[in-house]
Design an enzyme around this catalytic site. Sequence first.
Site, PDB file in Angstrom:
ATOM      1  N   PRO A  13       4.887   8.359   0.616  1.00 39.09           N
ATOM      2  CA  PRO A  13       5.050   7.547  -0.595  1.00 39.09           C
ATOM      3  C   PRO A  13       6.482   7.014  -0.739  1.00 39.09           C
ATOM      4  O   PRO A  13       7.432   7.591  -0.208  1.00 39.09           O
ATOM      5  CB  PRO A  13       4.722   8.531  -1.730  1.00 39.09           C
ATOM      6  CG  PRO A  13       3.876   9.578  -1.087  1.00 39.09           C
ATOM      7  CD  PRO A  13       4.384   9.706   0.317  1.00 39.09           C
ATOM      8  N   ASN A  14       6.591   5.910  -1.475  1.00 43.88           N
ATOM      9  CA  ASN A  14       7.886   5.290  -1.813  1.00 43.88           C
ATOM     10  C   ASN A  14       8.692   4.876  -0.587  1.00 43.88           C
ATOM     11  O   ASN A  14       9.915   4.824  -0.626  1.00 43.88           O
ATOM     12  CB  ASN A  14       8.739   6.235  -2.691  1.00 43.88           C
ATOM     13  CG  ASN A  14       7.942   6.745  -3.878  1.00 43.88           C
ATOM     14  OD1 ASN A  14       7.253   5.959  -4.525  1.00 43.88           O
ATOM     15  ND2 ASN A  14       7.990   8.041  -4.138  1.00 43.88           N
ATOM     16  N   ARG A  15       7.991   4.620   0.512  1.00 46.74           N
ATOM     17  CA  ARG A  15       8.636   4.179   1.765  1.00 46.74           C
ATOM     18  C   ARG A  15       9.610   5.228   2.339  1.00 46.74           C
ATOM     19  O   ARG A  15      10.454   4.907   3.161  1.00 46.74           O
ATOM     20  CB  ARG A  15       9.376   2.839   1.575  1.00 46.74           C
ATOM     21  CG  ARG A  15       8.451   1.701   1.108  1.00 46.74           C
ATOM     22  CD  ARG A  15       7.396   1.396   2.175  1.00 46.74           C
ATOM     23  NE  ARG A  15       6.576   0.235   1.852  1.00 46.74           N
ATOM     24  CZ  ARG A  15       5.298   0.290   1.462  1.00 46.74           C
ATOM     25  NH1 ARG A  15       4.690   1.454   1.301  1.00 46.74           N
ATOM     26  NH2 ARG A  15       4.621  -0.803   1.254  1.00 46.74           N
ATOM     27  N   LEU A  16       9.468   6.484   1.870  1.00 42.28           N
ATOM     28  CA  LEU A  16      10.325   7.557   2.411  1.00 42.28           C
ATOM     29  C   LEU A  16       9.551   8.278   3.521  1.00 42.28           C
ATOM     30  O   LEU A  16       9.177   9.444   3.409  1.00 42.28           O
ATOM     31  CB  LEU A  16      10.744   8.517   1.284  1.00 42.28           C
ATOM     32  CG  LEU A  16      11.600   7.859   0.194  1.00 42.28           C
ATOM     33  CD1 LEU A  16      11.944   8.850  -0.906  1.00 42.28           C
ATOM     34  CD2 LEU A  16      12.885   7.285   0.797  1.00 42.28           C
ATOM     35  N   GLN A  26       0.858  -1.177   0.000  1.00 44.10           N
ATOM     36  CA  GLN A  26       0.000   0.000   0.000  1.00 44.10           C
ATOM     37  C   GLN A  26       0.894   1.228   0.000  1.00 44.10           C
ATOM     38  O   GLN A  26       1.916   1.226   0.699  1.00 44.10           O
ATOM     39  CB  GLN A  26      -0.794  -0.060   1.308  1.00 44.10           C
ATOM     40  CG  GLN A  26      -2.062   0.714   1.355  1.00 44.10           C
ATOM     41  CD  GLN A  26      -2.799   0.402   2.668  1.00 44.10           C
ATOM     42  OE1 GLN A  26      -2.946  -0.747   3.056  1.00 44.10           O
ATOM     43  NE2 GLN A  26      -3.216   1.435   3.354  1.00 44.10           N
TER      44      GLN A  26
END
Length: 214
Positions: A190-193, A10
């Site tokens: 977003p983008n695991r950042l 997700q």
Amino acid sequence: MKTDLAGIRQEYTKGGLRESDLPEDPLLLFSKWLQEAIDAKVDEPTAVIVGTVSREGQPSTRTVLLKDLHDGKFIFYTNYESRKGRQLADNPHVSLSFVWHQLERQVHVEGIANKVPASESDQYFKTRPYKSRIGSRISPQSQPINNRMQLMRAFVKEAARWIGKEVERPEQWGGFAVTPHRIEFWQGRPNRLHDRFLFTLQTDGTWKRERLAP
Ligand SMILES: Cc1cc2nc3c(=O)[nH]c(=O)nc-3n(C[C@H](O)[C@H](O)[C@H](O)COP(=O)(O)O)c2cc1C
């Protein structure tokens, strides 16, 4: 297992946490996030995973409900003779993890747990529903029992004993107050950042703030 667990993912897009959003006192940000979780009607917004460590160094966790937040302390109630209660008596170092999935947020707290004064436990006990008060009198929390019937019989017998009377708090049931020295806020991005900010209590009573890598 047939379900492709690795494929479940997700994106977290609900918000961000900036350095300029941080108060000096992390308890203020915690209260704000808790209130936002309550307002968002997430399931069990006060649920918190409590981590304790046994004498042998074995960590264990379980969920409880946060029942108060005062004087910079996190308060929950339990049976002092339970597994967690005994572990806290041996080793008061504790962790608390709040996860509000719908808001893509988590908060980790580390601190020291102490029993709250008996008068405070009494005060909260009185606010509990009658049947919960009876239940906490008869349940030997965390001990093996033979069957559910044993529990129900004890419940019915105890309930009969207190008809028309104010149910007394059993001595082995009460609150723990966690005094924090480390609090980390996590907001999914977003983008695991993700955004992570760590507050660490300094010897002069102020909190140091640092951004951590996700
Ligand atoms: C949503 C939820 C809320 C809970 N709230 C409490 C609580 O406030 N106090 C408590 O003692 N146990 C609570 N429990 C039960 C604990 O997770 C746990 O089973 C119990 O305290 C015994 O833990 P222990 O054997 O590790 O001491 C709750 C469980 C869930 C799932």
